[in-house]
Design a protein around this motif. Structure first.
Motif, short mmCIF file in Angstrom:
data_model
loop_
_atom_site.label_atom_id
_atom_site.label_comp_id
_atom_site.label_asym_id
_atom_site.label_seq_id
_atom_site.Cartn_x
_atom_site.Cartn_y
_atom_site.Cartn_z
N UNK A 17 -2.55 5.53 -7.46
CA UNK A 17 -2.66 4.09 -7.18
C UNK A 17 -1.31 3.54 -6.75
N UNK A 18 -1.23 2.82 -5.63
CA UNK A 18 0.05 2.30 -5.17
C UNK A 18 0.54 1.08 -5.96
N UNK A 19 -0.34 0.48 -6.76
CA UNK A 19 0.04 -0.69 -7.55
C UNK A 19 -0.94 -0.84 -8.71
N UNK A 20 -0.55 -1.66 -9.68
CA UNK A 20 -1.45 -1.93 -10.81
C UNK A 20 -2.71 -2.63 -10.33
N UNK A 21 -2.55 -3.51 -9.34
CA UNK A 21 -3.71 -4.24 -8.83
C UNK A 21 -4.71 -3.29 -8.17
N UNK A 22 -4.18 -2.34 -7.41
CA UNK A 22 -5.05 -1.35 -6.76
C UNK A 22 -5.76 -0.50 -7.81
N UNK A 70 -4.26 1.31 1.21
CA UNK A 70 -3.43 0.14 0.92
C UNK A 70 -2.13 0.23 1.71
N UNK A 71 -1.74 -0.88 2.35
CA UNK A 71 -0.50 -0.86 3.10
C UNK A 71 0.68 -1.21 2.19
N UNK A 72 1.89 -1.27 2.77
CA UNK A 72 3.10 -1.48 1.98
C UNK A 72 3.12 -2.83 1.28
N UNK A 73 2.38 -3.78 1.81
CA UNK A 73 2.33 -5.12 1.19
C UNK A 73 1.23 -5.23 0.14
N UNK A 74 0.49 -4.15 -0.07
CA UNK A 74 -0.55 -4.15 -1.09
C UNK A 74 -1.91 -4.57 -0.60
N UNK A 75 -2.06 -4.74 0.72
CA UNK A 75 -3.35 -5.14 1.28
C UNK A 75 -4.18 -3.91 1.62
N UNK A 76 -5.49 -4.04 1.40
CA UNK A 76 -6.42 -2.95 1.70
C UNK A 76 -6.84 -3.06 3.17
N UNK A 77 -6.71 -1.96 3.91
CA UNK A 77 -7.07 -1.94 5.33
C UNK A 77 -8.58 -1.73 5.46
N UNK A 78 -9.31 -2.84 5.56
CA UNK A 78 -10.77 -2.76 5.64
C UNK A 78 -11.24 -2.17 6.96
N UNK A 79 -10.42 -2.26 8.00
CA UNK A 79 -10.84 -1.73 9.30
C UNK A 79 -11.00 -0.21 9.28
N UNK A 80 -10.31 0.44 8.36
CA UNK A 80 -10.37 1.90 8.25
C UNK A 80 -11.16 2.36 7.03
N UNK A 81 -11.92 1.43 6.44
CA UNK A 81 -12.53 1.73 5.14
C UNK A 81 -13.46 2.94 5.18
#
Length: 201
Positions: A17-22, A70-81
């Motif tokens: 996991x890249x972050x606790x949120x993820x 998840x990108x470096x800013x913590x956003x999930x890339x839905x386009x590649x889901x």
């Protein structure tokens, strides 16, 4: 084959996991899918014989590939889901997991993805059939349909998922309806209350 324990699987999630949120998003979803699958198994005894420990591990591992989106800013890339299943398969294989466990990642998306669909829809995954081959794989796929990692996360009734999947064609909705007939609908209202999530009808 020795099935990994819940603690071992949780540690694998924590490692990737890249972050606790993820971690909270993905691991909680996997635990919920496990709860859903166990309710189905308890309510439909005729689906035995079934490797329940394998189903549990499959549920807890099936979405681990999401972490790689998840990108470096913590956003999930839905386009590649759509890639998350293949990415999860690769991640588990790299961790030395047997193919029987890796397949829970690559063969749970939607109601299954055929090689024909990969090619005609130009999906960003290697051309192949990504379909459940075993009862255990089918059950993990099925349980996964009743919970979404949306913002905020929510449970779905069978009717809600049928409407959602129908945008990919009536054949997809028909496949899911056959699974509902076979396995029954898990008690989403009850489980949603336990997790404090809403239910989409």
């Amino acid at each position: 084959m020795q099935v990994p324990t819940d603690d071992e699987i949780r540690a694998l999630h924590a490692e990737h996991a890249p972050s606790r949120e993820a971690f909270d998003l993905v691991y909680t979803h996997c635990r919920i899918v496990c709860d859903l699958a166990e309710h189905v198994i308890a309510a439909v005894p005729h689906i035995q014989p079934l490797d329940v420990a394998l189903v549990r591990a499959g549920c807890l591992l099936h979405d681990i590939g999401v972490y790689r989106l998840f990108d470096a800013s913590g956003r999930l890339d839905h386009t590649q889901y759509v890639r998350h299943g293949v990415l999860g398969h690769e991640l588990l294989a790299g961790a030395g997991m047997p193919e029987v466990l890796c397949r829970f990642c690559s063969c749970h998306t939607g109601t299954g993805i055929t090689e024909h669909e990969v090619r005609t829809r130009e999906l960003p995954i290697p051309p192949a059939d990504y379909l459940p081959d075993t009862l255990e794989e089918e059950l993990v796929m099925y349980a996964d349909k009743f919970h979404s990692k949306s913002d905020p996360p929510a449970f779905l009734t069978a009717r809600a998922y049928t409407q959602k999947v129908s945008r990919f064609g009536p054949d997809k909705a028909a496949l899911f309806e056959k699974m509902v007939e076979r396995f029954g609908e898990p008690p989403v209202e009850k489980i949603a209350a336990e997790y404090g999530h809403s239910v989409r009808h």
